[in-house]
Structures are given as C-alpha cells and as structure tokens.
Design a protein around this motif. Structure first.
Motif, PDB file in Angstrom:
ATOM      1  N   SER A 195       0.811  -1.221   0.000  1.00 37.16           N
ATOM      2  CA  SER A 195       0.000   0.000   0.000  1.00 37.16           C
ATOM      3  C   SER A 195       0.847   1.275   0.000  1.00 37.16           C
ATOM      4  CB  SER A 195      -0.965   0.013   1.185  1.00 37.16           C
ATOM      5  OG  SER A 195      -0.257  -0.041   2.413  1.00 37.16           O
ATOM      6  N   GLY A 196       2.089   1.180   0.438  1.00 35.81           N
ATOM      7  CA  GLY A 196       2.968   2.343   0.459  1.00 35.81           C
ATOM      8  C   GLY A 196       3.898   2.440  -0.741  1.00 35.81           C
ATOM      9  N   VAL A 197       3.720   1.557  -1.727  1.00 32.28           N
ATOM     10  CA  VAL A 197       4.586   1.564  -2.912  1.00 32.28           C
ATOM     11  C   VAL A 197       3.996   2.509  -3.954  1.00 32.28           C
ATOM     12  CG1 VAL A 197       5.518   0.170  -4.808  1.00 32.28           C
ATOM     13  CG2 VAL A 197       5.420  -0.769  -2.484  1.00 32.28           C
ATOM     14  N   THR A 198       4.806   3.487  -4.359  1.00 32.21           N
ATOM     15  CA  THR A 198       4.345   4.496  -5.310  1.00 32.21           C
ATOM     16  C   THR A 198       4.815   4.232  -6.731  1.00 32.21           C
ATOM     17  OG1 THR A 198       6.261   5.861  -4.759  1.00 32.21           O
ATOM     18  CG2 THR A 198       4.208   6.286  -3.545  1.00 32.21           C
ATOM     19  N   PHE A 199       5.813   3.342  -6.901  1.00 35.07           N
ATOM     20  CA  PHE A 199       6.361   3.048  -8.229  1.00 35.07           C
ATOM     21  C   PHE A 199       6.991   1.672  -8.191  1.00 35.07           C
ATOM     22  CE2 PHE A 199      10.079   2.803 -10.994  1.00 35.07           C
ATOM     23  CZ  PHE A 199       9.532   3.131 -12.227  1.00 35.07           C
ATOM     24  N   MET A 200       6.830   0.913  -9.290  1.00 35.45           N
ATOM     25  CA  MET A 200       7.507  -0.375  -9.411  1.00 35.45           C
ATOM     26  C   MET A 200       7.887  -0.589 -10.871  1.00 35.45           C
ATOM     27  SD  MET A 200       6.217  -4.265  -8.595  1.00 35.45           S
ATOM     28  CE  MET A 200       5.868  -3.899  -6.887  1.00 35.45           C
TER      29      MET A 200
END
Length: 120
Positions: A60-65
């Motif tokens: 939920s805290g990942v903004t980019f992958m």
C-alpha cells in the motif's frame, strides 16, 4: 519474528516485517526499482528449509515499481514453493496496472487490504 526495518537506495525504500497470526507480513513503502529491489527480494524470500511459508506483502505504500520489482515478486513466489503461499495486498492503481500488464496478478493473488490477504 521481530520487526525489521531497512532503508535502501536514493528513494529510501522502507521494508519491514512482522509475524501476524503465524503469517509473515512484509510492509513496503517507497519506490521499487533496480536500486531498491534487493531488500524487497530478501524480505519476501522464506528462510531455507521453511515448511509451507506464508507471506503477505503489503504494498500500500509503494508508489512506483519497475521490472526489478516484478522480478523480485516472481522470485519470491517461486521461493515459496508448492506448500507455501504469497499474497499481495493494498496495491495502488498505477502499480496494480503494471502487475496486470505483465500478468503477475494472475500468478500471485492480490487483495485490497492486508487483512483480507491474511484472512484468505
């Protein structure tokens, strides 16, 4: 298992883990790319010889992958083996779209929240 926290790379990816109801919950915050994927891979890979490992990755805290994150998720899925399970939770729409484009969501079950992934 004790809580751990690791910061990596220039984007300062935060990866922490905790044991909840016998399931390892790995909470990830920040950007996952070539410079930050290793801590994620390490946190999601069960210890050698672990029988039936169960892991929930709270993204939920990942903004980019990018593809490095995708590779880390697939490697972790494979490391869980037939007796284990890996679940993904709380994926933000832009990151989920990337996972859907390459079919990771068909390989690794995705849930709206960590609680739902834990209960599945």
């Amino acid at each position: 298992m004790a809580d751990t926290d690791e910061l990596a790379g220039p984007e300062r990816l935060s990866v922490s883990s905790a044991l909840i109801d016998g399931i390892t919950v790995v909470t990830v915050r920040g950007e996952i790319d070539h410079h930050t994927a290793d801590p994620l891979r390490q946190a999601l890979t069960p210890p050698d010889g672990a029988a039936g490992p169960r892991t929930v990755a709270d993204l939920s805290g990942v903004t980019f992958m990018d593809s490095s994150g995708i590779n880390a998720l697939i490697a972790a899925y494979q490391a869980h083996g037939e007796g284990g399970r890996l679940r993904l939770a709380g994926i933000r729409p832009p990151v989920l779209r990337v996972l859907q484009l390459v079919g990771v969501d068909a390989l690794i079950p995705c849930y709206p929240t960590a609680r739902q992934a834990l209960d599945a």
